[in-house]
Design a protein around this motif. Structure first.
Motif, PDB file in Angstrom:
ATOM      1  N   THR A 124      68.714 -55.271  69.314  1.00  0.00           N
ATOM      2  CA  THR A 124      69.918 -54.519  69.650  1.00  0.00           C
ATOM      3  C   THR A 124      69.839 -53.098  69.113  1.00  0.00           C
ATOM      4  O   THR A 124      69.032 -52.789  68.231  1.00  0.00           O
ATOM      5  CB  THR A 124      71.165 -55.213  69.089  1.00  0.00           C
ATOM      6  OG1 THR A 124      71.006 -55.386  67.674  1.00  0.00           O
ATOM      7  CG2 THR A 124      71.364 -56.568  69.757  1.00  0.00           C
ATOM      8  N   ASN A 125      70.685 -52.233  69.658  1.00  0.00           N
ATOM      9  CA  ASN A 125      70.665 -50.817  69.308  1.00  0.00           C
ATOM     10  C   ASN A 125      71.927 -50.455  68.539  1.00  0.00           C
ATOM     11  O   ASN A 125      73.026 -50.510  69.086  1.00  0.00           O
ATOM     12  CB  ASN A 125      70.574 -49.972  70.594  1.00  0.00           C
ATOM     13  CG  ASN A 125      70.701 -48.480  70.309  1.00  0.00           C
ATOM     14  OD1 ASN A 125      70.358 -48.014  69.226  1.00  0.00           O
ATOM     15  ND2 ASN A 125      71.191 -47.747  71.292  1.00  0.00           N
ATOM     16  N   ALA A 126      71.760 -50.112  67.279  1.00  0.00           N
ATOM     17  CA  ALA A 126      72.895 -49.717  66.443  1.00  0.00           C
ATOM     18  C   ALA A 126      73.177 -48.224  66.552  1.00  0.00           C
ATOM     19  O   ALA A 126      74.109 -47.720  65.926  1.00  0.00           O
ATOM     20  CB  ALA A 126      72.621 -50.079  64.990  1.00  0.00           C
ATOM     21  N   GLY A 127      72.398 -47.522  67.350  1.00  0.00           N
ATOM     22  CA  GLY A 127      72.606 -46.092  67.511  1.00  0.00           C
ATOM     23  C   GLY A 127      71.874 -45.285  66.451  1.00  0.00           C
ATOM     24  O   GLY A 127      71.508 -45.789  65.386  1.00  0.00           O
TER      25      GLY A 127
ATOM     26  N   SER B 109      75.740 -39.821  70.267  1.00  0.00           N
ATOM     27  CA  SER B 109      77.035 -39.842  69.575  1.00  0.00           C
ATOM     28  C   SER B 109      77.615 -41.236  69.370  1.00  0.00           C
ATOM     29  O   SER B 109      78.813 -41.374  69.127  1.00  0.00           O
ATOM     30  CB  SER B 109      78.042 -38.968  70.335  1.00  0.00           C
ATOM     31  OG  SER B 109      78.082 -39.285  71.713  1.00  0.00           O
ATOM     32  N   LEU B 110      76.781 -42.277  69.426  1.00  0.00           N
ATOM     33  CA  LEU B 110      77.296 -43.623  69.202  1.00  0.00           C
ATOM     34  C   LEU B 110      77.879 -43.749  67.795  1.00  0.00           C
ATOM     35  O   LEU B 110      78.881 -44.426  67.581  1.00  0.00           O
ATOM     36  CB  LEU B 110      76.183 -44.649  69.402  1.00  0.00           C
ATOM     37  CG  LEU B 110      76.634 -46.097  69.544  1.00  0.00           C
ATOM     38  CD1 LEU B 110      77.477 -46.290  70.812  1.00  0.00           C
ATOM     39  CD2 LEU B 110      75.441 -47.041  69.571  1.00  0.00           C
ATOM     40  N   ASN B 111      77.262 -43.067  66.827  1.00  0.00           N
ATOM     41  CA  ASN B 111      77.742 -43.094  65.447  1.00  0.00           C
ATOM     42  C   ASN B 111      78.393 -41.778  65.035  1.00  0.00           C
ATOM     43  O   ASN B 111      78.436 -41.437  63.855  1.00  0.00           O
ATOM     44  CB  ASN B 111      76.588 -43.426  64.500  1.00  0.00           C
ATOM     45  CG  ASN B 111      76.098 -44.852  64.690  1.00  0.00           C
ATOM     46  OD1 ASN B 111      76.883 -45.790  64.693  1.00  0.00           O
ATOM     47  ND2 ASN B 111      74.792 -45.021  64.887  1.00  0.00           N
ATOM     48  N   ALA B 112      78.894 -41.074  66.025  1.00  0.00           N
ATOM     49  CA  ALA B 112      79.516 -39.785  65.736  1.00  0.00           C
ATOM     50  C   ALA B 112      80.883 -39.972  65.093  1.00  0.00           C
ATOM     51  O   ALA B 112      81.628 -40.896  65.396  1.00  0.00           O
ATOM     52  CB  ALA B 112      79.647 -38.970  67.009  1.00  0.00           C
ATOM     53  N   ILE B 113      81.219 -39.055  64.207  1.00  0.00           N
ATOM     54  CA  ILE B 113      82.561 -38.968  63.638  1.00  0.00           C
ATOM     55  C   ILE B 113      83.440 -38.129  64.550  1.00  0.00           C
ATOM     56  O   ILE B 113      84.618 -38.428  64.741  1.00  0.00           O
ATOM     57  CB  ILE B 113      82.504 -38.350  62.226  1.00  0.00           C
ATOM     58  CG1 ILE B 113      81.654 -39.232  61.301  1.00  0.00           C
ATOM     59  CG2 ILE B 113      83.902 -38.148  61.656  1.00  0.00           C
ATOM     60  CD1 ILE B 113      81.317 -38.586  59.984  1.00  0.00           C
ATOM     61  N   ALA B 114      82.840 -37.092  65.137  1.00  0.00           N
ATOM     62  CA  ALA B 114      83.603 -36.215  66.028  1.00  0.00           C
ATOM     63  C   ALA B 114      82.651 -35.457  66.938  1.00  0.00           C
ATOM     64  O   ALA B 114      81.530 -35.118  66.545  1.00  0.00           O
ATOM     65  CB  ALA B 114      84.449 -35.223  65.228  1.00  0.00           C
TER      66      ALA B 114
ATOM     67  N   THR C  65      79.700 -45.364  75.857  1.00  0.00           N
ATOM     68  CA  THR C  65      79.793 -46.543  74.995  1.00  0.00           C
ATOM     69  C   THR C  65      80.303 -46.235  73.587  1.00  0.00           C
ATOM     70  O   THR C  65      80.233 -47.091  72.703  1.00  0.00           O
ATOM     71  CB  THR C  65      78.412 -47.203  74.868  1.00  0.00           C
ATOM     72  OG1 THR C  65      77.480 -46.238  74.342  1.00  0.00           O
ATOM     73  CG2 THR C  65      77.923 -47.712  76.215  1.00  0.00           C
ATOM     74  N   SER C  66      80.823 -45.046  73.367  1.00  0.00           N
ATOM     75  CA  SER C  66      81.265 -44.673  72.020  1.00  0.00           C
ATOM     76  C   SER C  66      82.304 -45.662  71.488  1.00  0.00           C
ATOM     77  O   SER C  66      83.312 -45.961  72.140  1.00  0.00           O
ATOM     78  CB  SER C  66      81.854 -43.266  72.049  1.00  0.00           C
ATOM     79  OG  SER C  66      82.237 -42.863  70.751  1.00  0.00           O
ATOM     80  N   LYS C  67      82.067 -46.157  70.288  1.00  0.00           N
ATOM     81  CA  LYS C  67      82.874 -47.244  69.733  1.00  0.00           C
ATOM     82  C   LYS C  67      84.339 -46.859  69.547  1.00  0.00           C
ATOM     83  O   LYS C  67      85.232 -47.702  69.702  1.00  0.00           O
ATOM     84  CB  LYS C  67      82.278 -47.674  68.394  1.00  0.00           C
ATOM     85  CG  LYS C  67      80.846 -48.170  68.494  1.00  0.00           C
ATOM     86  CD  LYS C  67      80.221 -48.352  67.120  1.00  0.00           C
ATOM     87  CE  LYS C  67      78.747 -48.717  67.226  1.00  0.00           C
ATOM     88  NZ  LYS C  67      78.100 -48.824  65.898  1.00  0.00           N
ATOM     89  N   VAL C  68      84.597 -45.607  69.196  1.00  0.00           N
ATOM     90  CA  VAL C  68      85.969 -45.206  68.861  1.00  0.00           C
ATOM     91  C   VAL C  68      86.908 -45.266  70.053  1.00  0.00           C
ATOM     92  O   VAL C  68      88.125 -45.266  69.888  1.00  0.00           O
ATOM     93  CB  VAL C  68      86.006 -43.791  68.249  1.00  0.00           C
ATOM     94  CG1 VAL C  68      85.310 -43.773  66.897  1.00  0.00           C
ATOM     95  CG2 VAL C  68      85.393 -42.758  69.196  1.00  0.00           C
TER      96      VAL C  68
END
Length: 341
Positions: free
Chosen positions: A4-7, A80-85, A226-229
């Motif tokens: 799997t891809n955690a980004g 940006s999968l793990n992006a804050i902003a 697919t961005s989690k936020v």
């Protein structure tokens, strides 16, 4: 071995990296129909094959922001999968129209990197290019995002790219064949041409749209973002899903029809900032300021540079006395659009 891809995290980027993004997407009239269902989009050039042919195009292209969202969405798992902003945009150029049947792909190059002083995150700049099935570039833009670090540690060497403050009118790409020689302003919806606008003019677009949870998630899935936020309510401490910034851009652009119906094609994105977060239940309104007027290399085709502001508040209000964005401001976008002279 995990499959799997955690980004990517901040440490996973280096200047010069080239990332080819999955998955190719063949566009259809379905994207247009869903776009017009999600947003109050009424641009004549994007609604009627006959209107588009009367303006020299072979058929009605897909809305410019459909191209943007599709190309952008492909970059999310890698950028940006793990992006804050998502912090900003620059040097955006629409290089060719996209029509139903075209297949789009995206590739990004890392052009800048800078760790934040807290040691827990950093900013990554990428230049993304969207291409069609013939290998022709249809869109290019720079964006920068704040990305979480996997762990605290040594900071990489800082590289901050130098970006143009705006695309020059001479560098705007007018689509092949486009003309406004027989432009039908009645069918377009308003009589106002480029000559009817003045630099500094502020236009209140009057209407508003209340954002619904289901609509913004449908829109974000449509672009395969697919961005989690945007989906996972456990991803934020407040338990809210953050509205995809592109959803706000499209709402504001569609609302701007009231007063700018003849701003027919977006051809450049000079700058942009998502000033404050947007959540379901917020009512989005829009206003525009005319920044510049210009002619293009094609006779009869003018260009209007606009500041488009999405807000939950009053038209014309952008910043507070200390120079910060007013708390009701959601989006500050600087772009060029083509308009009959």
């Amino acid at each position: 071995m995990t499959k799997t891809n955690a980004g990517r995290f901040f440490e996973d980027y280096a200047v010069g990296d080239v990332i080819t993004h999955a998955v190719p997407r063949t566009m259809s009239g379905g994207e247009r129909a869903l776009y017009h269902a999600l947003y109050p989009a009424r641009g004549a050039l994007y609604s009627s094959d006959e209107f588009a042919r009367n303006c020299g195009l072979p058929a009605s292209p897909l809305d410019d922001l459909i191209t943007f969202h599709t190309v952008f969405g492909k970059t999310v798992p890698d950028v940006s999968l793990n992006a804050i902003a998502n912090l900003g945009y620059a040097e955006g150029r629409w290089l060719a129209p996209v029509y139903p049947g075209d297949t789009l792909t995206s590739v990004s190059e890392v052009i800048g990197i800078k760790q934040n002083s807290n040691g827990k995150s950093g900013v990554v700049w990428v230049r993304t290019t969207g291409r069609n099935q013939h290998g022709a570039d249809v869109l290019s833009y720079v964006r920068w995002v704040m990305v979480r670090k996997r762990s605290e540690g040594d900071a990489p060497a800082t590289v901050v790219p130098t970006l143009a403050p705006a695309i020059a009118p001479s560098d705007l790409q007018v689509p092949d064949g486009l003309h406004f020689n027989d432009y039908d302003a009645t069918l377009a919806g308003e009589p106002h041409r480029l000559r009817d606008y003045a630099v500094g003019e502020v236009i209140d677009h009057v209407d508003g749209v209340t954002v619904e949870e289901s609509e913004h998630m449908l829109a974000t899935r449509l672009w395969q973002n697919t961005s989690k936020v945007h989906f996972d309510a456990t991803n934020r401490a407040d338990g809210k899903r953050l509205i995809y910034g592109g959803h706000v851009i499209s709402l504001a652009r569609a609302l701007s029809f009231n007063g700018l119906a003849n701003a027919q094609m977006i051809v450049a994105l000079n700058a942009g900032a998502h000033a404050n977060p947007c959540f379901a239940g917020d009512t989005v309104r829009a206003w525009s300021e005319v920044l510049e007027l210009a002619e293009t290399a094609v006779a009869g085709v003018g260009a209007i540079r606009l500041r488009l502001v999405a807000t939950k508040g009053a038209a014309g209000v952008l910043r507070t006395d200390d120079g910060k964005y007013a708390p009701d401001v959601l989006l500050d976008l600087d772009y060029w659009a083509l308009m009959p002279l």
